[in-house]
Design an enzyme around this catalytic site. Structure first.
Site, PDB file in Angstrom:
ATOM      1  NE  ARG A   1      -3.578   0.365   2.450  1.00  0.00           N
ATOM      2  CZ  ARG A   1      -4.090   0.651   3.645  1.00  0.00           C
ATOM      3  NH1 ARG A   1      -4.202  -0.297   4.559  1.00  0.00           N
ATOM      4  NH2 ARG A   1      -4.483   1.863   3.920  1.00  0.00           N
TER       5      ARG A   1
ATOM      6  CG  HIS B   1      -8.457   6.277  10.857  1.00  0.00           C
ATOM      7  ND1 HIS B   1      -9.464   5.923   9.989  1.00  0.00           N
ATOM      8  CD2 HIS B   1      -9.064   6.474  12.059  1.00  0.00           C
ATOM      9  CE1 HIS B   1     -10.618   5.917  10.637  1.00  0.00           C
ATOM     10  NE2 HIS B   1     -10.404   6.249  11.884  1.00  0.00           N
TER      11      HIS B   1
END
Ligand code: BV8
Ligand code: ZN
Length: 253
Positions: A72, A121
């Protein structure tokens, strides 16, 4: 999408707003080529969140979790901010106060030039030792150890500096976000399924505070019926267009 209708009472909010907040999710980065989590083609269609985005998953198989985040990270590093990220930078000059609150960990808002960002986050750009909290660049850590999380000087393992399910958000970041949502008069929710808490609670806070709430998402969300204006279009088209409308309202009245 050529155009969408903005009712007169919403334009009035555009003219009068003093404190604006934008709240973003994975959908904002979709047109940069990054996968969303939920919905058709989303990451969770292929993997289960609890197998990858939890402390338990990291304890059970640190290498598997590390490799997924390495992938990612590489994808995010190769992506470019899109017109939605870029338009949101302009909001900083449009209102006396503007705060961008994101659930995204991909760093694209900052790369577009947004400042004072609240990353609820965490971030995919850094790694953090799970034991002593020491931070380092995640890309460098992956280059040094692509298959397994590298070991810190304290003996702990490095992990991505993101917030996993079951972990608490940084209380300072969360409470700043809640304060901004509860005191804003214009709130844009964009590219989020609005299903992950406590982040999604910001939408309700803004609504209860009497803010004009706008949602940009091609799909409906649990908050779609509560918002003052819903724009069912991709962020890369809708946010620049919305921004032009706000600019027009605020400069020409
Ligand atoms: C916590 C970061 C206290 C790392 C992520 C039951 C009820 C209520 C709550 C809970 C519950 N059970 C458990 C909970 C709590 C849990 C939670 O909310 N679960 C939900 C899912 C039920 N929350 C937590 O655990 C949080 N912590 O509560 O702490 C605590 C402490 C101890 C024990 C218990 C509690 C921590 C949550 C943090 C999770 N971290 N990831 C990483 O990225 O790997 S989750 C993940 O979801 C994402 O990273 C993102 O941050 C977040 C939100 O997702 P979205 O951004 O909204 O993305 P999504 O794919 O869902 O939606 C994309 C949208 O874009 C779609 O709607 C789509 O239509 C739209 N779209 C697509 N294309 C476009 C577009 N929109 C615009 N334009 C386009 N082109
Ligand atoms: Zn350490």
């Amino acid at each position: 999408m050529d155009t969408f209708e903005i009712p007169d009472e919403i334009r009035e909010h555009f003219r009068a707003a003093r404190r604006a907040v934008a709240f973003s999710g994975a959908g904002v980065s979709h047109e940069s080529g990054l996968d969303t989590f939920r919905g058709a083609g989303g990451l969770w269609e292929r993997m289960r969140p609890e197998e990858l985005a939890t402390p338990e998953a990291f304890r059970a198989d640190p290498g598997k979790v590390w490799r997924w985040y390495a992938w990612r990270h590489q994808t995010a590093a190769g992506a470019r901010p899109n017109p939605a990220h870029l338009a949101l930078v302009r909001w900083e000059t449009l209102f006396p106060s503007f705060t961008l609150i994101t659930q995204n960990v991909d760093g694209l808002h900052a790369r577009a030039g947004s400042r004072g960002l609240l990353e609820l986050h965490g971030t995919l750009l850094e790694a953090r030792c799970h034991r002593c909290g020491k931070r380092r660049d995640l890309g460098e850590a992956v280059a040094e150890s692509p298959e397994e999380p590298p070991v810190c000087a304290c003996g702990g393992r490095f992990r991505p500096a993101v917030v996993w399910f079951g972990e608490s958000l940084d209380p300072r970041v969360l409470s700043r976000g809640q304060d901004e949502a509860a005191s804003c008069d214009l709130f844009l929710s964009v590219g989020t399924s609005s299903t992950v808490y406590p982040a999604a609670g910001l939408i309700e806070l803004a609504h209860r505070a009497g803010a004009c709430v706008i949602e940009v998402n091609p799909e409906p969300t649990p908050f779609s019926r509560l918002v003052d204006l819903r724009i069912g279009a991709p962020a890369g088209e809708a946010v620049p267009r919305l921004t032009e409308e706000i600019e027009r309202c605020r400069t020409r009245g």
